[in-house]
Write an enzyme that holds these catalytic residues in place. Structure first.
Site, PDB file in Angstrom:
ATOM      1  N   LEU B 100       0.826  -1.199   0.000  1.00 15.51           N
ATOM      2  CA  LEU B 100       0.000   0.000   0.000  1.00 15.51           C
ATOM      3  C   LEU B 100       0.860   1.249   0.000  1.00 15.51           C
ATOM      4  O   LEU B 100       2.035   1.223   0.281  1.00 15.51           O
ATOM      5  CB  LEU B 100      -0.910   0.001   1.231  1.00 15.51           C
ATOM      6  N   ASP B 101       0.194   2.355  -0.286  1.00 15.93           N
ATOM      7  CA  ASP B 101       0.835   3.658  -0.398  1.00 15.93           C
ATOM      8  C   ASP B 101       0.826   4.346   0.960  1.00 15.93           C
ATOM      9  O   ASP B 101       0.148   3.924   1.877  1.00 15.93           O
ATOM     10  CB  ASP B 101      -0.026   4.473  -1.358  1.00 15.93           C
ATOM     11  N   SER B 102       1.536   5.476   1.049  1.00 17.36           N
ATOM     12  CA  SER B 102       1.428   6.247   2.288  1.00 17.36           C
ATOM     13  C   SER B 102       0.065   6.920   2.367  1.00 17.36           C
ATOM     14  O   SER B 102      -0.505   7.075   3.457  1.00 17.36           O
ATOM     15  CB  SER B 102       2.534   7.296   2.365  1.00 17.36           C
ATOM     16  N   ASP B 104      -2.629   5.537   1.232  1.00 19.34           N
ATOM     17  CA  ASP B 104      -3.517   4.464   1.676  1.00 19.34           C
ATOM     18  C   ASP B 104      -3.434   4.289   3.174  1.00 19.34           C
ATOM     19  O   ASP B 104      -4.445   4.048   3.836  1.00 19.34           O
ATOM     20  CB  ASP B 104      -3.125   3.141   1.006  1.00 19.34           C
ATOM     21  N   GLN B 105      -2.227   4.414   3.707  1.00 21.19           N
ATOM     22  CA  GLN B 105      -2.072   4.250   5.152  1.00 21.19           C
ATOM     23  C   GLN B 105      -2.828   5.354   5.879  1.00 21.19           C
ATOM     24  O   GLN B 105      -3.477   5.108   6.892  1.00 21.19           O
ATOM     25  CB  GLN B 105      -0.579   4.277   5.485  1.00 21.19           C
TER      26      GLN B 105
END
Lengths: 163, 146
Positions: B100-102, B104-105
């Site tokens: 996942l992406d930052s 997304d986090q």
């Protein structure tokens, strides 16, 4: 996190239903994702600035604030019931015998705190920037066998909802 | 009288073992008489909720436990469409294992905030990278099985 994603928080105030909010949040996310591979920092900062201005003009007049956040309904509501831990030292011995295992360990913890206090203060003084600390975050313990600075107030903090 | 009330408040403050045990209301009433007298309890009648949880929780949510927090966190994560529910474990790292992406986090942490109803500051939110860490953080903030 609502501060770093203010547009999403805006969408959640405008669309209290979860499914509608999710729809608009996905649309927003798609807009972010279009430009996420921008390598030119100047353009990226300009886009960020434009995004912040767009948020400012379109923000919700009464955004939803969580109850425990500043401005929320129960912010600091239970602060008056949070008793500091030194009060425990003033208990009568008959009351202290009701919790023997806690109080037997408490003296050891207090001794540990006396021992580690000077090291904690030394670490904080060494690590603080000359103009004063920038954030409230405390640094972790740097040396082996050392405790994190100001650990006592975190370990003996009162509960979130003192009953 | 005020000193006695403070005593009772302090006693209830430093009572970790009693908080989540299911004693019946009668025992709890005898243990803290002063608190009951001094609070204006217009709805002090025994509701099914008090009998159910053994504690007086008049308008509050049921108490959190580590298992319920974990279930809710995993449920919210499985609802996220970028996560494969079969590959999700409590120890799966968002960036390394789930890819996942930052951003997304950040979205995940916002979903957790909405689920549990309290705000997670940014400095601590960017460190929460696995469901296990999220569960521990929420349990730390909400004083669950401290």
């Amino acid at each position: 996190m609502a501060t770093t994603f203010p547009l999403c928080a805006d969408a959640s105030s405008l669309n209290p239903d979860r499914d509608k909010y999710r729809f608009y949040a996905c649309l927003l996310r798609a807009r972010f994702d279009e430009n996420k591979n921008e390598k030119d920092m100047v353009k990226a900062t300009l886009m960020l600035k434009a995004g912040e201005e767009e948020f400012w003009t379109n923000q919700h007049p009464q955004p939803y604030i969580f109850p425990d956040s500043p401005g929320g309904t129960s912010y600091e509501r239970y602060e008056c019931y949070k008793v500091p831990d030194w009060v425990l030292d003033y208990w009568h011995p008959s009351e202290k015998t009701m919790y023997p295992d806690y109080f037997s360990k408490r003296e050891q913890w207090k001794k540990l705190r006396m021992q580690s206090w000077d090291r904690e203060v030394a670490q904080l003084e060494a690590e603080t920037l000359p103009g004063g600390p920038r954030t409230e975050a405390l640094p972790p313990a740097r040396k082996e066998g050392d405790l994190p600075p100001l650990w006592w107030q975190d370990v003996t903090r009162p509960r979130e909802r003192p009953t | 009288m005020a000193a006695r009330v403070l005593q009772q408040c302090v006693r209830s403050f430093a009572r970790p073992s009693l908080r989540l045990c299911t004693r019946n209301v009668a025992v709890r009433a005898t243990a803290t008489p002063a608190v009951f007298i001094h609070r204006p309890l217009s709805f002090a009648a025994e509701s099914p909720r008090t009998r159910l949880f053994g504690q007086s929780r008049y308008g509050d949510l049921p108490p959190l436990t580590l298992e319920t927090i974990k279930e809710r966190v995993m449920y919210v994560l499985k609802l996220y469409d970028k996560i494969n529910p079969e590959k999700l474990q409590t120890s799966s790292h968002f960036m390394k294992d789930l890819g996942l992406d930052s951003l997304d986090q950040v979205e995940i942490i916002m979903a957790m905030e909405d689920e549990f109803g309290f705000e997670i500051p940014d400095a601590e939110a960017e460190k929460l990278m696995t469901p296990e860490e999220i569960v521990q953080y929420i349990a730390d903030k909400k004083d669950v099985y401290e």
